[in-house]
Design a protein around this motif. Structure first.
Motif, PDB file in Angstrom:
ATOM      1  N   LEU A 129       0.848  -1.197   0.000  1.00 24.77           N
ATOM      2  CA  LEU A 129       0.000   0.000   0.000  1.00 24.77           C
ATOM      3  C   LEU A 129       0.880   1.242   0.000  1.00 24.77           C
ATOM      4  N   PRO A 130       0.672   2.148  -0.940  1.00 29.87           N
ATOM      5  CA  PRO A 130       1.477   3.377  -0.959  1.00 29.87           C
ATOM      6  C   PRO A 130       0.955   4.397   0.063  1.00 29.87           C
ATOM      7  N   LEU A 131       1.224   4.104   1.314  1.00 25.61           N
ATOM      8  CA  LEU A 131       0.763   4.984   2.393  1.00 25.61           C
ATOM      9  C   LEU A 131       1.549   6.287   2.447  1.00 25.61           C
ATOM     10  N   ASP A 132       2.660   6.347   1.703  1.00 31.00           N
ATOM     11  CA  ASP A 132       3.499   7.538   1.696  1.00 31.00           C
ATOM     12  C   ASP A 132       3.019   8.605   0.718  1.00 31.00           C
ATOM     13  N   VAL A 133       1.968   8.320  -0.036  1.00 34.67           N
ATOM     14  CA  VAL A 133       1.406   9.303  -0.967  1.00 34.67           C
ATOM     15  C   VAL A 133       0.822  10.457  -0.148  1.00 34.67           C
ATOM     16  N   PRO A 134       1.165  11.678  -0.519  1.00 30.25           N
ATOM     17  CA  PRO A 134       0.636  12.827   0.229  1.00 30.25           C
ATOM     18  C   PRO A 134      -0.899  12.828   0.254  1.00 30.25           C
ATOM     19  N   GLY A 135      -1.445  13.029   1.451  1.00 31.43           N
ATOM     20  CA  GLY A 135      -2.883  13.113   1.627  1.00 31.43           C
ATOM     21  C   GLY A 135      -3.551  11.816   2.036  1.00 31.43           C
ATOM     22  N   VAL A 136      -2.839  10.691   1.947  1.00 32.49           N
ATOM     23  CA  VAL A 136      -3.453   9.400   2.276  1.00 32.49           C
ATOM     24  C   VAL A 136      -3.852   9.341   3.747  1.00 32.49           C
ATOM     25  N   SER A 137      -2.950   9.701   4.632  1.00 32.36           N
ATOM     26  CA  SER A 137      -3.242   9.576   6.065  1.00 32.36           C
ATOM     27  C   SER A 137      -4.361  10.518   6.503  1.00 32.36           C
ATOM     28  N   GLU A 138      -4.520  11.651   5.810  1.00 33.27           N
ATOM     29  CA  GLU A 138      -5.580  12.584   6.157  1.00 33.27           C
ATOM     30  C   GLU A 138      -6.926  12.178   5.540  1.00 33.27           C
ATOM     31  N   THR A 139      -6.887  11.408   4.455  1.00 34.05           N
ATOM     32  CA  THR A 139      -8.095  11.082   3.705  1.00 34.05           C
ATOM     33  C   THR A 139      -8.679   9.725   4.054  1.00 34.05           C
ATOM     34  N   PHE A 140      -7.818   8.751   4.339  1.00 37.98           N
ATOM     35  CA  PHE A 140      -8.266   7.389   4.628  1.00 37.98           C
ATOM     36  C   PHE A 140      -7.985   7.047   6.077  1.00 37.98           C
ATOM     37  N   HIS A 141      -8.904   6.299   6.676  1.00 38.50           N
ATOM     38  CA  HIS A 141      -8.806   5.946   8.092  1.00 38.50           C
ATOM     39  C   HIS A 141      -8.110   4.600   8.250  1.00 38.50           C
ATOM     40  N   GLY A 142      -6.871   4.539   7.877  1.00 38.12           N
ATOM     41  CA  GLY A 142      -6.088   3.324   8.054  1.00 38.12           C
ATOM     42  C   GLY A 142      -6.013   2.461   6.801  1.00 38.12           C
ATOM     43  N   GLU A 143      -5.269   1.372   6.941  1.00 41.08           N
ATOM     44  CA  GLU A 143      -5.029   0.468   5.814  1.00 41.08           C
ATOM     45  C   GLU A 143      -6.306  -0.184   5.306  1.00 41.08           C
ATOM     46  N   LEU A 144      -7.177  -0.595   6.215  1.00 42.25           N
ATOM     47  CA  LEU A 144      -8.413  -1.266   5.809  1.00 42.25           C
ATOM     48  C   LEU A 144      -9.280  -0.346   4.947  1.00 42.25           C
ATOM     49  N   ASP A 145      -9.386   0.905   5.307  1.00 40.27           N
ATOM     50  CA  ASP A 145     -10.161   1.871   4.534  1.00 40.27           C
ATOM     51  C   ASP A 145      -9.585   2.014   3.132  1.00 40.27           C
ATOM     52  N   LEU A 146      -8.271   2.103   3.023  1.00 39.62           N
ATOM     53  CA  LEU A 146      -7.626   2.259   1.723  1.00 39.62           C
ATOM     54  C   LEU A 146      -7.733   0.983   0.887  1.00 39.62           C
ATOM     55  N   VAL A 147      -7.509  -0.157   1.503  1.00 38.77           N
ATOM     56  CA  VAL A 147      -7.648  -1.428   0.773  1.00 38.77           C
ATOM     57  C   VAL A 147      -9.100  -1.603   0.321  1.00 38.77           C
ATOM     58  N   GLY A 148     -10.040  -1.224   1.157  1.00 41.58           N
ATOM     59  CA  GLY A 148     -11.448  -1.309   0.785  1.00 41.58           C
ATOM     60  C   GLY A 148     -11.772  -0.421  -0.412  1.00 41.58           C
ATOM     61  N   ALA A 149     -11.233   0.789  -0.432  1.00 43.22           N
ATOM     62  CA  ALA A 149     -11.457   1.697  -1.565  1.00 43.22           C
ATOM     63  C   ALA A 149     -10.835   1.127  -2.841  1.00 43.22           C
ATOM     64  N   LEU A 150      -9.654   0.535  -2.719  1.00 45.02           N
ATOM     65  CA  LEU A 150      -9.014  -0.088  -3.886  1.00 45.02           C
ATOM     66  C   LEU A 150      -9.820  -1.291  -4.368  1.00 45.02           C
ATOM     67  N   HIS A 151     -10.357  -2.037  -3.418  1.00 45.69           N
ATOM     68  CA  HIS A 151     -11.168  -3.203  -3.791  1.00 45.69           C
ATOM     69  C   HIS A 151     -12.429  -2.755  -4.536  1.00 45.69           C
ATOM     70  N   LEU A 152     -13.033  -1.669  -4.123  1.00 43.63           N
ATOM     71  CA  LEU A 152     -14.196  -1.141  -4.834  1.00 43.63           C
ATOM     72  C   LEU A 152     -13.830  -0.732  -6.263  1.00 43.63           C
ATOM     73  N   LYS A 153     -12.677  -0.115  -6.439  1.00 41.07           N
ATOM     74  CA  LYS A 153     -12.213   0.249  -7.781  1.00 41.07           C
ATOM     75  C   LYS A 153     -12.027  -1.005  -8.630  1.00 41.07           C
ATOM     76  N   TRP A 154     -11.402  -2.038  -8.039  1.00 39.87           N
ATOM     77  CA  TRP A 154     -11.200  -3.303  -8.761  1.00 39.87           C
ATOM     78  C   TRP A 154     -12.548  -3.893  -9.182  1.00 39.87           C
TER      79      TRP A 154
END
Length: 176
Positions: free
Chosen positions: A28-53
């Motif tokens: 997970l590219p957690l180092d992308v600017p804005g990720v930590s402010e926009t997503f509530h942790g790894e599960l939130d980001l993985v969930g958003a990616l899964h929805l895109k998939w």
């Protein structure tokens, strides 16, 4: 969520997807600017990616089914393979976090998502119409067929697969 926050989240997510596609390491590219402010942790980001998939896979399945293929299972496997080629970074992240989740909540969420995807693949391929374990296994086989297509030598790209024309399909039906 405000309209601006929604668009900002979409922009950050697209940057994450672009970064994942470039890196292709499954992390997970957690180092992308804005990720930590926009997503509530790894599960939130993985969930958003899964929805895109899932959205891209659904679109590719619909496009494959519009051609009225003779072999539904092959068509759905092609759709899965095409999606994997179009979104390699997302697929690698989903695979990595499904195999080695960071916690029990992520493990449960990704296993449920995987099972739902298998059920969708099986139903689209005409292999089942229920939510049984055997239906999930049938969907898993379709996914494995799609994975095998992606693993083919570069000379056999998924886009090089020729879909028979309507006349060819009618001829095949009449010959059978």
């Amino acid at each position: 969520m405000t309209w601006n926050a929604f668009h900002h989240r979409g922009e950050i997510l697209q940057t994450v997807i672009d970064t994942a596609d470039l890196r292709r390491d499954g992390v997970l590219p957690l180092d992308v600017p804005g990720v930590s402010e926009t997503f509530h942790g790894e599960l939130d980001l993985v969930g958003a990616l899964h929805l895109k998939w899932h959205a891209r896979l659904s679109g590719n399945i619909e496009r494959e089914l519009m051609t009225q293929p003779m072999d539904l299972q092959d068509a759905i496997a092609r759709a899965w393979a095409k999606t994997s080629v179009e979104a390699p970074g997302i697929r690698m992240i989903i695979d990595r976090y499904t195999e080695t989740p960071t916690d029990a909540q992520m493990a449960d969420a990704l296993q449920r998502a995987r099972t739902k995807e298998w059920l969708k693949l099986a139903a689209a391929a005409g292999l089942s119409s229920d939510e049984s374990a055997s239906s999930a296994r049938a969907g898993e086989q379709v996914e494995l067929k799609g994975r095998a297509a992606v693993g083919q030598p570069a000379s056999q790209n998924i886009d090089d697969v020729v879909t028979p024309s309507l006349v060819d399909r009618i001829k095949a039906v009449l010959a059978a």
